[in-house]
Motif scaffolding. Structure first.
Motif, PDB file in Angstrom:
ATOM      1  N   UNK A  26       0.833  -1.215   0.000  1.00  0.00           N
ATOM      2  CA  UNK A  26       0.000   0.000   0.000  1.00  0.00           C
ATOM      3  C   UNK A  26       0.863   1.259   0.000  1.00  0.00           C
ATOM      4  N   UNK A  27       1.894   1.272   0.836  1.00  0.00           N
ATOM      5  CA  UNK A  27       2.776   2.435   0.900  1.00  0.00           C
ATOM      6  C   UNK A  27       3.506   2.653  -0.423  1.00  0.00           C
ATOM      7  N   UNK A  28       3.943   1.570  -1.050  1.00  0.00           N
ATOM      8  CA  UNK A  28       4.647   1.679  -2.326  1.00  0.00           C
ATOM      9  C   UNK A  28       3.730   2.197  -3.432  1.00  0.00           C
ATOM     10  N   UNK A  29       2.516   1.665  -3.502  1.00  0.00           N
ATOM     11  CA  UNK A  29       1.569   2.116  -4.532  1.00  0.00           C
ATOM     12  C   UNK A  29       1.194   3.580  -4.296  1.00  0.00           C
ATOM     13  N   UNK A  30       0.940   3.929  -3.036  1.00  0.00           N
ATOM     14  CA  UNK A  30       0.611   5.325  -2.725  1.00  0.00           C
ATOM     15  C   UNK A  30       1.751   6.263  -3.065  1.00  0.00           C
ATOM     16  N   UNK A  31       2.975   5.857  -2.752  1.00  0.00           N
ATOM     17  CA  UNK A  31       4.136   6.686  -3.085  1.00  0.00           C
ATOM     18  C   UNK A  31       4.333   6.821  -4.577  1.00  0.00           C
ATOM     19  N   UNK A  32       4.061   5.755  -5.312  1.00  0.00           N
ATOM     20  CA  UNK A  32       4.175   5.806  -6.770  1.00  0.00           C
ATOM     21  C   UNK A  32       3.148   6.759  -7.368  1.00  0.00           C
ATOM     22  N   UNK A  49      -2.150   9.600  -1.315  1.00  0.00           N
ATOM     23  CA  UNK A  49      -1.631  10.048  -0.029  1.00  0.00           C
ATOM     24  C   UNK A  49      -2.181   9.230   1.121  1.00  0.00           C
ATOM     25  N   UNK A  50      -3.469   8.971   1.085  1.00  0.00           N
ATOM     26  CA  UNK A  50      -4.083   8.146   2.133  1.00  0.00           C
ATOM     27  C   UNK A  50      -3.537   6.723   2.109  1.00  0.00           C
ATOM     28  N   UNK A  51      -3.298   6.189   0.918  1.00  0.00           N
ATOM     29  CA  UNK A  51      -2.746   4.841   0.812  1.00  0.00           C
ATOM     30  C   UNK A  51      -1.342   4.779   1.410  1.00  0.00           C
ATOM     31  N   UNK A  52      -0.542   5.792   1.138  1.00  0.00           N
ATOM     32  CA  UNK A  52       0.823   5.816   1.666  1.00  0.00           C
ATOM     33  C   UNK A  52       0.817   5.884   3.189  1.00  0.00           C
TER      34      UNK A  52
END
Length: 71
Positions: A26-32, A49-52
């Protein structure tokens, strides 16, 4: 502070290892999404942003969960 370091290095239950990996994804997808070189709609970047943040919290919480019941 020492207690937190001990918890972070203690064995993590299998269920929380899976949750930790989900949090990392989730953090990786949000950061991407946030670092995308193209202009994305505001809703998409907000969700990114919320995903990260959710991924970071999930990962940290899962990493600090241990099987030690002595505390």
């Amino acid at each position: 502070m020492k207690k937190i370091v001990n918890r972070a290095t203690a064995p993590t239950p299998k269920f929380f290892k899976v949750l930790r990996n989900v949090g990392l994804v989730l953090a990786a997808v949000g950061g991407t999404i946030l670092a995308a070189p193209i202009a994305l709609p505001v809703l998409v970047t907000t969700i990114g942003g919320y995903m990260a943040v959710a991924g970071g919290v999930l990962t940290a919480t899962s990493q600090l969960t241990t099987t030690d019941d002595s505390e």
